[in-house]
Design an enzyme around this catalytic site. Structure first.
Site, short mmCIF file in Angstrom:
data_model
loop_
_atom_site.label_atom_id
_atom_site.label_comp_id
_atom_site.label_asym_id
_atom_site.label_seq_id
_atom_site.Cartn_x
_atom_site.Cartn_y
_atom_site.Cartn_z
N GLY A 140 0.89 -1.25 -0.03
CA GLY A 140 -0.05 -0.17 -0.03
C GLY A 140 0.86 1.19 0.05
NE ARG A 186 -2.18 -4.45 -1.07
CZ ARG A 186 -1.62 -3.82 0.19
NH1 ARG A 186 -0.49 -4.59 0.57
NH2 ARG A 186 -2.08 -2.81 0.60
CG ASP A 225 2.78 -9.48 4.63
OD1 ASP A 225 3.02 -10.27 5.76
OD2 ASP A 225 1.48 -9.01 4.63
CE LYS A 233 4.52 -0.02 2.62
NZ LYS A 233 3.48 -0.93 1.70
CB THR A 234 3.13 0.01 6.71
OG1 THR A 234 1.83 0.10 6.77
CG2 THR A 234 3.74 -0.30 7.87
CG ASP A 240 -1.45 -0.42 8.06
OD1 ASP A 240 -1.93 0.56 7.70
OD2 ASP A 240 -1.28 -1.56 7.36
#
Ligand code: FBP
Length: 551
Positions: free
Chosen positions: A80, A144, A175, A201-202, A204
């Site tokens: 993402g 992805r 992941d 990175k994320t 979240d």
């Protein structure tokens, strides 16, 4: 060249700040051999070439007598979008050019799939300059595709050899960095001569641990969400007639919801990790919100704001066991084959027929749309696609029903009108805040130094992030150090351990100490939009989460 907004034109000139140690030549210093966070033997056997590497820290050094030989490097954006990805790439580019102006950088297109399908572009200064300090991943796109088979690794190796690439940087979440570690180990085991470096990175915020203080993008995304939550709070406090149910992205972990709550002081915020720790049923979660709505409504305050983490549903114990059972069922090859020949209604019937009594009872309580999401859709990494589940509507409907029961018993005499929102995609491609612009540039620049040090299987790490950027510490963390074994797609797999909200941590404790007051009173805080120009106390503040964790 595409037309640029005035902000974009001005922002392009921003020079991200680097840690002082990266201002000139560096030398790598190494700590002791490391262990994985758990399951040592299993992880060791799966990563025979890269397990146990030491932590690496850069210190200043003398300039070498001559520049290192020119190299070519590949870069991939994976998963993402998160604000700051373009700055990781521009930092990497500048870092490589500082080492040797003849170094070259190639970007693989649309995520890890670009490596396997041999789709790439060369990233020259002209391309890079157009993307400095901008949001988005559009410079090369993202995807992805899960890199895990030997065939994919070998296909990747073909193009790397063809382009003369000797190092690959994978910018991704837990992941994708797990895949980076698998690739690093495979290439090292086979003496392929390719280094692999990861970058955290994320949005979240769940890729963090003792070594990685935060993933990039979390800071900007939560500031964007907090701005709009603040605007909604003000609207809500002006009209005084709606309850706003706001779902926030973030996958399983509730870091985003918690950070936004700390920034905006809503009337209610659910933290999924607490729901699980207290073993709360969906009815209990609903009851918690209904009590606050009723208490305010009985005082004539028929409005408020509720924040809901998108992963909530996975943490309600009965739904968690249901998902576990579904995952096992859907991963059986024979079932997969059968289901491919069925239409959606037949697939649903097939799944329902094969569930245990308890799981069936749980699924029958859920609205059909939610049940279908849980039953059928998974992303390539085997995750339930929680952002597609309308938890905000599910909860507000259940709250309304609960309030009716309370009204019947004369416990509630207010009015309830709900509005729904989902904030996720709005924040993922915002122009990076100064914090993310600097942090990302430093991560990329540092990745160039890791490549120059000759290591592989490391994640770029920049630490001490609440200090001025000149004092940040730069180095590398062996990816295997963050790994453990987890059940994915009905198999035990090595993965980077996801960081969930720590209920003993300072950010949660600060929230827990204030939430009763926020529920009763109208204590909204309006953070306003991200500021790119102006005094440091307005422009350069890190997230509240990071601030509480480090102060
Ligand atoms: P990553 O883990 O790849 O960083 O994904 C972040 C995220 O925005 C999650 O918060 C969200 O659940 C998911 O991506 C949505 O996925 P998609 O972009 O495929 O719709």
């Amino acid at each position: 060249m595409a037309k640029k907004s005035i902000l974009q034109q001005q922002r392009a000139a921003y020079q991200p700040k680097l840690p002082a140690v990266l201002w000139g030549p560096v030398k790598a210093t190494y700590g002791k051999p490391t262990e994985s966070v758990a399951d040592h033997e299993a992880i060791k056997s799966l990563f025979p070439a890269t397990y146990g590497l030491p932590e690496l820290t850069f210190v200043k050094s003398e300039a070498p007598a001559e520049a290192p030989a020119a190299i070519s490097v590949g870069v991939i954006l994976s998963g993402g979008q998160a604000p700051g990805g373009h700055n990781v790439i521009s930092g990497l580019f500048d870092g490589l050019k500082a080492l040797n102006p003849d170094n070259r950088l190639y970007g693989f297109l649309m995520g890890p799939g670009g490596l396997v399908d041999h789709k790439y572009v060369e990233l020259t200064a002209e391309v890079i300059d157009d993307y400095r300090n901008t949001g988005g991943f559009d410079i090369i796109g993202s995807g992805r595709t899960k890199l895990e088979t030997q065939e994919q690794f070998d296909k990747g190796l073909e193009i790397l050899k063809q382009l003369g690439i000797t190092a690959l940087v994978i910018i991704g979440g837990d992941d994708s960095n797990t895949n980076a570690a698998l690739l690093a180990d495979y290439y090292k085991r086979n003496n392929a001569g390719i280094q692999v470096i990861g970058c955290p990175k994320t949005i979240d915020g769940d890729l963090k641990n003792e070594q990685i203080e935060t993933s990039f993008g979390f800071d900007t995304a939560t500031k964007v969400y907090s701005e709009v939550i603040g605007n909604i709070e003000r609207d809500c406090n002006s009209a005084k007639k709606y309850w706003h149910f706001i779902k926030l992205m973030g996958r399983s972990a509730s870091h985003i919801a918690l950070e936004c709550a700390l920034q905006t002081q809503p009337n209610y915020c659910i933290i999924s990790e607490e729901v699980e720790a207290k073993q709360m049923s969906l009815e209990q979660v609903v009851d918690g919100i209904a009590q606050v709505v009723a208490e305010r409504g009985n005082r004539g305050l028929n409005y408020g704001v509720v924040l809901i983490p998108e992963g909530l549903i996975e943490f309600v114990p009965e739904i968690k066991s249901l998902i576990k059972e579904l995952n096992e069922l859907l991963a059986i090859e024979e079932n997969k084959e059968k289901m491919q020949t069925m239409d959606a209604a037949e697939q649903r019937e097939f799944v329902l027929k094969n569930l245990s009594k308890a799981a069936l009872a749980t699924i029958n309580k859920l609205p059909e749309g939610v049940a279908n999401q849980l039953m059928l859709d998974r992303d390539p990494h085997g995750n339930v696609q929680v952002s597609l589940i309308e938890t905000e509507k599910l909860l507000s409907e259940m709250v309304e029903a609960r309030l009716k029961q309370m009204a019947d018993k004369k416990q509630y005499d207010g009015k309830f009108a709900a509005l729904h929102h989902f904030f996720g995609y709005e924040g993922r491609c915002a122009d990076p805040s100064n914090f993310d612009a600097d942090y990302c540039y430093a991560l990329g620049y540092n990745a160039a130094q890791l490549i120059n040090s000759g290591v592989t299987g490391y994640m770029s790490s920049v630490r001490c992030l609440t200090k001025p950027s000149s004092e940040w510490i730069a180095g590398g963390i062996p990816i295997t150090m963050m790994m453990n074994m987890e059940r994915r797609n009905a198999q035990d797999k090595p993965v980077i351990r996801k960081a969930l909200v720590d209920l003993e941590g300072k950010p949660f404790k600060a929230f827990a100490a204030a939430r009763e007051q926020w529920a009763r009173e109208t204590a909204y805080l309006y953070p306003g939009p991200i500021q790119y120009f102006g005094p440091a106390e307005v422009c350069d503040q890190p997230s509240r989460t990071l601030w509480y964790e480090q102060n």
